[in-house]
Scaffold this motif. Structure first.
Motif, PDB file in Angstrom:
ATOM      1  N   GLU A  38       0.834  -1.209   0.000  1.00 49.74           N
ATOM      2  CA  GLU A  38       0.000   0.000   0.000  1.00 49.74           C
ATOM      3  C   GLU A  38       0.866   1.256   0.000  1.00 49.74           C
ATOM      4  N   LYS A  39       1.913   1.272   0.822  1.00 45.54           N
ATOM      5  CA  LYS A  39       2.818   2.424   0.860  1.00 45.54           C
ATOM      6  C   LYS A  39       3.563   2.571  -0.460  1.00 45.54           C
ATOM      7  N   GLN A  40       3.961   1.445  -1.043  1.00 43.59           N
ATOM      8  CA  GLN A  40       4.653   1.492  -2.329  1.00 43.59           C
ATOM      9  C   GLN A  40       3.746   2.060  -3.420  1.00 43.59           C
ATOM     10  N   ASP A  41       2.504   1.607  -3.433  1.00 43.41           N
ATOM     11  CA  ASP A  41       1.559   2.080  -4.451  1.00 43.41           C
ATOM     12  C   ASP A  41       1.295   3.575  -4.317  1.00 43.41           C
ATOM     13  N   LEU A  42       1.088   4.040  -3.084  1.00 41.56           N
ATOM     14  CA  LEU A  42       0.843   5.464  -2.854  1.00 41.56           C
ATOM     15  C   LEU A  42       2.057   6.297  -3.269  1.00 41.56           C
ATOM     16  N   ALA A  43       3.248   5.847  -2.859  1.00 42.04           N
ATOM     17  CA  ALA A  43       4.469   6.568  -3.215  1.00 42.04           C
ATOM     18  C   ALA A  43       4.668   6.561  -4.729  1.00 42.04           C
ATOM     19  N   SER A  44       4.346   5.450  -5.369  1.00 48.54           N
ATOM     20  CA  SER A  44       4.483   5.349  -6.820  1.00 48.54           C
ATOM     21  C   SER A  44       3.549   6.325  -7.538  1.00 48.54           C
ATOM     22  N   GLN A  45       2.327   6.446  -7.054  1.00 52.89           N
ATOM     23  CA  GLN A  45       1.376   7.395  -7.646  1.00 52.89           C
ATOM     24  C   GLN A  45       1.868   8.831  -7.478  1.00 52.89           C
ATOM     25  N   GLN A  46       2.369   9.146  -6.285  1.00 53.34           N
ATOM     26  CA  GLN A  46       2.886  10.492  -6.046  1.00 53.34           C
ATOM     27  C   GLN A  46       4.111  10.755  -6.921  1.00 53.34           C
ATOM     28  N   LEU A  47       4.970   9.742  -7.036  1.00 46.42           N
ATOM     29  CA  LEU A  47       6.171   9.874  -7.859  1.00 46.42           C
ATOM     30  C   LEU A  47       5.797  10.139  -9.311  1.00 46.42           C
TER      31      LEU A  47
END
Length: 73
Positions: A38-47
């Motif tokens: 979940e943290k990876q997905d959120l960070a990926s979207q922000q990135l």
């Protein structure tokens, strides 16, 4: 009363690009250092959004004839 130090368009764009670059680095580190999907997905979207914003700022930098100091990427 002292005059305000106005920032040129080029200075503003450079500061924006630097801020975005810094935030993108933190997000890349977050993605690489966590197993939390979940943290990876959120960070990926922000990135992804910051990357788009960075590319837009880079185009504006070029259009404003600010020079070629940021041609590295």
């Amino acid at each position: 009363m002292e005059p305000a130090n106005a920032m040129s368009e080029c200075e503003f764009i450079i500061r924006t690009m630097n801020k975005l670059g810094s935030r993108m680095s933190v997000l890349r580190m977050t993605i690489a250092s966590t197993d939390d999907k979940e943290k990876q997905d959120l960070a990926s979207q922000q990135l992804d959004q910051y990357n788009s914003d960075y590319r837009l700022a880079k185009k504006q930098f070029s259009k404003a004839n600010c020079g070629d100091t940021r041609s590295r990427d």
